[in-house]
Design a protein around this motif. Structure first.
Motif, short mmCIF file in Angstrom:
data_model
loop_
_atom_site.label_atom_id
_atom_site.label_comp_id
_atom_site.label_asym_id
_atom_site.label_seq_id
_atom_site.Cartn_x
_atom_site.Cartn_y
_atom_site.Cartn_z
N MET A 192 35.91 -119.91 115.05
CA MET A 192 34.65 -120.61 115.30
C MET A 192 33.72 -119.84 116.23
O MET A 192 32.50 -119.83 116.01
N PRO A 193 34.21 -119.17 117.29
CA PRO A 193 33.28 -118.38 118.12
C PRO A 193 32.52 -117.33 117.31
O PRO A 193 31.33 -117.11 117.54
N LEU A 194 33.20 -116.68 116.35
CA LEU A 194 32.53 -115.68 115.52
C LEU A 194 31.49 -116.33 114.61
O LEU A 194 30.40 -115.76 114.39
N ILE A 195 31.81 -117.51 114.09
CA ILE A 195 30.86 -118.22 113.23
C ILE A 195 29.60 -118.58 114.01
O ILE A 195 28.47 -118.41 113.53
N ILE A 196 29.79 -119.07 115.24
CA ILE A 196 28.65 -119.45 116.07
C ILE A 196 27.79 -118.24 116.41
O ILE A 196 26.56 -118.28 116.34
N VAL A 197 28.45 -117.13 116.79
CA VAL A 197 27.71 -115.91 117.14
C VAL A 197 26.91 -115.41 115.93
O VAL A 197 25.72 -115.05 116.05
N GLY A 198 27.54 -115.38 114.76
CA GLY A 198 26.83 -114.94 113.55
C GLY A 198 25.66 -115.82 113.22
O GLY A 198 24.58 -115.35 112.83
N SER A 199 25.83 -117.13 113.38
CA SER A 199 24.76 -118.08 113.11
C SER A 199 23.59 -117.89 114.07
O SER A 199 22.43 -117.86 113.66
N LEU A 200 23.89 -117.76 115.36
CA LEU A 200 22.82 -117.60 116.35
C LEU A 200 22.09 -116.28 116.17
O LEU A 200 20.88 -116.19 116.42
N ALA A 201 22.80 -115.24 115.73
CA ALA A 201 22.17 -113.94 115.51
C ALA A 201 21.09 -114.05 114.43
O ALA A 201 19.99 -113.51 114.57
N ILE A 202 21.40 -114.76 113.35
CA ILE A 202 20.43 -114.93 112.27
C ILE A 202 19.29 -115.83 112.72
O ILE A 202 18.12 -115.61 112.37
N LEU A 203 19.60 -116.85 113.52
CA LEU A 203 18.56 -117.74 114.03
C LEU A 203 17.56 -116.97 114.89
O LEU A 203 16.35 -117.14 114.77
N ILE A 204 18.07 -116.09 115.75
CA ILE A 204 17.20 -115.28 116.60
C ILE A 204 16.37 -114.31 115.76
O ILE A 204 15.18 -114.11 116.00
N ASN A 205 17.00 -113.70 114.76
CA ASN A 205 16.29 -112.77 113.88
C ASN A 205 15.12 -113.41 113.14
O ASN A 205 14.16 -112.73 112.78
N ASN A 206 15.22 -114.72 112.90
CA ASN A 206 14.21 -115.41 112.09
C ASN A 206 13.59 -116.59 112.84
O ASN A 206 13.19 -117.58 112.23
N PHE A 207 13.52 -116.47 114.17
CA PHE A 207 13.05 -117.59 114.97
C PHE A 207 11.58 -117.88 114.65
O PHE A 207 10.75 -116.96 114.64
N PRO A 208 11.24 -119.14 114.39
CA PRO A 208 9.87 -119.48 113.99
C PRO A 208 8.91 -119.41 115.18
O PRO A 208 9.32 -119.43 116.33
N PRO A 209 7.59 -119.32 114.89
CA PRO A 209 6.61 -119.31 115.98
C PRO A 209 6.67 -120.59 116.80
O PRO A 209 6.96 -121.67 116.28
N PHE A 210 6.42 -120.45 118.10
CA PHE A 210 6.38 -121.60 119.00
C PHE A 210 4.96 -121.69 119.54
O PHE A 210 4.59 -121.00 120.48
#
Length: 428
Positions: free
Chosen positions: A33-51
């Protein structure tokens, strides 16, 4: 409910929850699960929407060059989600072997090696890496269980090489696993050859088409989500860890669904347009707010209803449980109020999450709220989790707030009924 029926139900559920193979599957997924979370957050950061007016992606591009910094997240993806089935195979085999008190490391390595042997070969002669990810999960699970059972049988039958005393333990264990490894890998090699000759299709495609794809389609429906929510909370009501018991069943179904959403989000698709509604983050962030039973709403309801009686038992439990509840840890309120085997709390504890499953499904299905595109640590507090799992959308926060209001309103009548019951019992 009749006491005999209740006791029988608890006994059966307890046996299922402690079943060796299901526990190994659950622990295998927990381990990665730690690897799954890290992989998920990496993609989220790569594609973070405008704020607002601030665009994180464009800002990073101006510093590091367009796309250069995103290679880091892509590499993290390759080492996590892209090889998820391979990691799960090793982790399940390791945990199952340890439960039998045989060499878990050897079993895990043999299972992972066997998994690679069965992966289809491309026209160029390389491995079809698409099957190393979530598409190969079911093959990985089945293979890990079969290989470990064969390994255990061969070890217990003394088909091993025993090294003399004084040889280092690591060397002795590797030689002990040698003959079982040879036998198991030869069996898998013959199986793969027979599949190629007579079926002209890989076992991955067979399992995916017959088992995995239909289950994923079924899991992504509202009735399935309601059933998962109902069973989880029914088990908790009887004092059984519902999340752990059903986790080994739902993880192989829901992980590929969130992985598909993540993959499409990584490629630039909007979180509104990704295909899957029901995922594990869907349940964690919009249904199990504050933990199973949406108990953070229960705590708020207690503070609303019981304001004057500072020493009321409900209020005391709520005060002690609130800090943990913010981080979705709710054992203090489940066992302290208690909710377990408390007939007054049975209806809301089950009805609230089932209701929130319906409201959340409708919100995501109609496009009012983006669908989930990230996996977070289960201790991520509400509001923050709603924002992140929807790819950085305020609508995720809004849905959590609406669900909390609904849950609080549903819990309040039962808090009132519980306090009245306590007063009557006190008078007696």
């Amino acid at each position: 409910m009749d006491n005999k029926i209740m006791q029988k139900f608890i006994e059966i559920a307890g046996r299922i929850g402690s079943q060796r193979h299901l526990v190994a599957i659950r622990d295998g997924f927990v381990a990665i699960m730690p690897l799954i979370i890290v992989g998920s957050l990496a993609i989220l950061i790569n594609n973070f929407p405008p704020f607002g007016s601030f665009n994180f992606v464009e800002w990073m591009n101006t510093i590091f060059g367009e796309g250069n910094w995103q290679a880091v997240g892509g590499s993290i993806w390759n080492g996590t989600f892209a090889v998820l089935a391979l990691l799960v195979t090793f982790a399940i085999a390791y945990n199952l072997a340890k439960s039998y008190e045989v060499d878990g490391l050897a079993a895990g390595i043999i299972a992972a090696s066997g998994f690679i042997m069965l992966v289809p070969i491309t026209e160029d002669g390389g491995l079809n890496i698409g099957w190393l990810g979530t598409q190969g999960l079911f093959v990985g699970i089945i293979l890990a269980l079969i290989v470990t059972e064969l390994f255990r049988i061969l070890i217990s039958s003394k088909m091993t090489i025993k090294m003399p005393e004084g040889v280092p333990d690591g060397v002795a264990r590797s030689f002990e696993a040698l003959i079982p490894a040879v036998i198991i890998l030869i069996i898998l090699g013959f199986f793969q050859a027979l599949m190629n000759v007579f079926a002209n299709i890989s076992i991955f495609e067979v399992i995916f088409n017959i088992l995995q794809e239909p289950l994923q389609g079924l899991g992504n429906t509202l009735p399935a989500a309601m059933l998962v929510s109902f069973l989880n909370h029914l088990l908790w009501f009887f004092g059984l860890h519902g999340t752990n018991i059903i986790g080994s069943v739902i993880e192989p179904v829901y992980l590929p669904l969130i992985e598909e959403n993540l993959n499409l989000f990584k490629d630039g698709m909007s979180a509104f347009d990704v295909p899957n509604i029901v995922t594990k983050p869907f349940l964690d962030s919009f249904v199990f707010i504050g933990g199973s039973g949406t108990t953070i709403a229960l705590l708020i309801a207690i503070f609303i209803v019981i304001q004057k009686e500072k020493n009321h038992p409900y209020r005391q439990v709520a005060k002690l449980s609130a800090p943990a509840g913010i981080f979705n840890i709710n054992e203090p309120v489940i066992f302290g109020l208690p909710i377990v085997l408390n007939p007054v709390m049975l209806i809301p504890f089950i009805l609230v999450p089932v209701t929130l499953t319906i409201t959340s499904y409708i919100a995501l299905a109609t496009g009012l709220v983006p669908r989930t595109v990230a996996i977070l640590p289960w201790t991520t507090p509400p509001i923050l989790s709603g924002y992140l799992v929807t790819g950085g959308s305020w609508r995720g926060i809004a849905l959590q707030i609406v669900n909390l209001v609904i849950a609080i309103a549903m819990y309040i009548p039962f808090i009132l009924a519980g306090t009245r019951t306590m007063k009557r019992n006190g008078e007696k």
